[in-house]
Design a protein around this motif. Structure first.
Motif, PDB file in Angstrom:
ATOM      1  N   ASN A 114      -4.405   3.601  -0.743  1.00 40.84           N
ATOM      2  CA  ASN A 114      -3.849   4.959  -0.599  1.00 40.84           C
ATOM      3  C   ASN A 114      -3.141   5.478  -1.843  1.00 40.84           C
ATOM      4  O   ASN A 114      -2.494   6.530  -1.790  1.00 40.84           O
TER       5      ASN A 114
ATOM      6  N   THR B 281      -8.211   8.689  -4.477  1.00 39.21           N
ATOM      7  CA  THR B 281      -7.270   7.654  -4.043  1.00 39.21           C
ATOM      8  C   THR B 281      -7.953   6.292  -4.044  1.00 39.21           C
ATOM      9  O   THR B 281      -9.176   6.184  -4.038  1.00 39.21           O
TER      10      THR B 281
ATOM     11  N   LYS C 225       0.853  -1.183   0.000  1.00 44.61           N
ATOM     12  CA  LYS C 225       0.000   0.000   0.000  1.00 44.61           C
ATOM     13  C   LYS C 225       0.889   1.233   0.000  1.00 44.61           C
ATOM     14  O   LYS C 225       2.059   1.182   0.401  1.00 44.61           O
TER      15      LYS C 225
ATOM     16  N   ARG D 157      -3.852   8.956   2.096  1.00 42.47           N
ATOM     17  CA  ARG D 157      -5.285   8.690   2.070  1.00 42.47           C
ATOM     18  C   ARG D 157      -6.053  10.007   1.985  1.00 42.47           C
ATOM     19  O   ARG D 157      -5.932  10.865   2.850  1.00 42.47           O
TER      20      ARG D 157
ATOM     21  N   ASP E 182       0.234   5.965   4.570  1.00 40.01           N
ATOM     22  CA  ASP E 182      -1.083   6.327   5.094  1.00 40.01           C
ATOM     23  C   ASP E 182      -1.415   7.808   4.923  1.00 40.01           C
ATOM     24  O   ASP E 182      -2.592   8.167   4.805  1.00 40.01           O
TER      25      ASP E 182
END
Length: 432
Positions: free
Chosen positions: A290, A286, A273, A279, A276
């Protein structure tokens, strides 16, 4: 006097550093743009090499590129810092406060302006919300994490040698990172054992590789998957396929079926991913992972001035069902695309669509073996595979090509020569 456009690149990985280097060369004489690179680390490591840094089979200090020195030599600006927010209306990004290792504040939170923003922050392992992962697992997503893991595993191995015990280590994730790390750790332990006790067999480190899928290396052809599994088992690695981790714990991991796998150390290398903080970054579109959704021009769907490439970008080619996979080859191809086309776009020319070429994939099992797939390249339409020395040479070529693009042919060649000399005169594994 013409004011140069401010091109801000966030992330100094495979794509980001090559992009900053080559764009700086492109604008060096006409001064139409000034390049700034932002990264929370102080140096660059080729990401496909991180598992060797984690195992200590390559020297982190020898392989890293200092951002400060590289920026000075190639004519761009480097700012240390970690991005936390984007103001698209004000055309600036916000960086977190920067602290020294002992906790002292070095720099307050800062804002950096841009005319063109290029997000190239890469990816990290995905814990999928699994309890205990961040409390009890190690990650090797960047240079600092790989180096920290190496220091810990060496300390525990030396303890095992001194006490005559075994060190149990679990790796969660049967993709390329998990498979390559397992092989490198076996190689590291064999070398350390020979230094510690004169034994040339792996006797103290016990590895378990856990994967939720039905087979290792799910993105590779089945023949490669089977061969890699057989090689790892020959090296003494226990393979647990079709095993989903329910929780990470202080003494190992617990599987969905209730089985407990004991481990003094657990490495989480499953899933991918983007960071964070991305996001809903700046209100941009998105994905669940993310990633910034981009058009074929690599511009985000809601803002022409914000580009994204590499692992942090989600681009679905025309006619495809899924976005391009997060890989170093895609990141490199997208960086090359922007290097060629961004100068013209700043002059008002339209951006052509990006087209990727499936160059296949490589996986290396330390000094024991390597496997490659040519994907759908040219006359090879059925995932042509190869292995052994040819695959190892292909992996070496990719790394040396990356160095040449960063440093130039002659300096890149000198770095290769230094590596060869160090291989002759220094220990085969990190001992300090």
């Amino acid at each position: 006097m013409h004011k140069p456009k401010q091109i801000l690149i966030v992330g100094g990985g495979v794509a980001g550093l090559e992009l900053a280097t080559q764009l700086s060369h492109a604008f060096r004489h006409n001064h139409k743009a000034a390049i700034t690179l932002v990264d929370r680390d102080s140096g660059h490591i080729w990401k496909p090499m991180l598992h060797t840094i984690a195992a200590g089979t390559r020297d982190v200090y020898q392989q890293q590129t200092s951002f400060v020195a590289h920026a000075k030599e190639h004519g761009f600006t480097y700012w240390p810092g970690e991005m936390e927010a984007l103001d698209r209306i004000g055309h600036e990004i916000r960086l977190k406060p920067l602290y020294m290792r002992d906790g002292r504040l070095l720099l307050e939170a800062r804002a950096l302006p841009y005319d063109v923003l290029i997000m190239s922050v890469g990816s990290q392992a995905n814990d999928f919300g699994t309890p205990g992962v961040h409390e009890y697992c190690h990650f090797i997503d960047d240079r600092l994490q790989a180096d920290a893991f190496n220091q810990e595993v060496r300390a525990l191995l030396f303890k095992a040698y001194a006490e005559g015990t075994e060190l149990h280590l679990a790796i969660v994730g049967g993709g390329a990172t998990g498979v390559e790390l397992a092989a490198e750790l076996v190689q590291m332990e064999e070398t350390l054992a020979s230094y510690a006790s004169g034994e040339h067999a792996s006797t103290r480190l016990k590895l378990t590789l856990i994967d939720s899928g039905p087979r290792l290396l799910g993105a590779f052809p089945e023949s490669v998957s089977a061969a890699a599994k057989a090689q790892l088992q020959k090296l003494g690695v226990e393979i647990r396929s079709g095993a989903r981790v329910a929780a990470a714990e202080a003494g190992g991991v617990r599987l969905k079926d209730g089985t407990h796998i004991a481990a003094a150390m657990t490495v989480w290398a499953a899933g991918v991913k983007a960071p964070d903080f991305m996001r809903d970054l700046g209100g941009l579109e998105t994905t669940h992972g993310n990633q910034l959704v981009v058009r074929p021009t690599l511009q985000t769907t809601l803002d022409d001035a914000v580009f994204a490439l590499g692992d942090c970008a989600a681009l679905t080619p025309a006619g495809a069902e899924r976005p391009l996979p997060p890989s170093a080859q895609i990141a490199y191809q997208q960086a090359t695309y922007l290097i060629r086309n961004l100068p013209g776009w700043l002059d008002g020319k339209p951006l052509p669509p990006f087209h990727n070429i499936d160059m296949g994939a490589l996986v290396t099992l330390g000094r024991y073996n390597a496997f490659g797939s040519l994907g759908k390249l040219g006359i090879f339409k059925n995932d042509f595979t190869y292995r052994g020395y040819l695959a190892q040479l292909s992996h070496i070529f990719l790394y040396r090509s990356h160095q040449a693009r960063l440093h130039g042919f002659w300096r890149g060649s000198l770095l290769w020569l230094i590596d060869r000399i160090n291989a002759w005169v220094r220990p085969a594994v990190r001992l300090d």
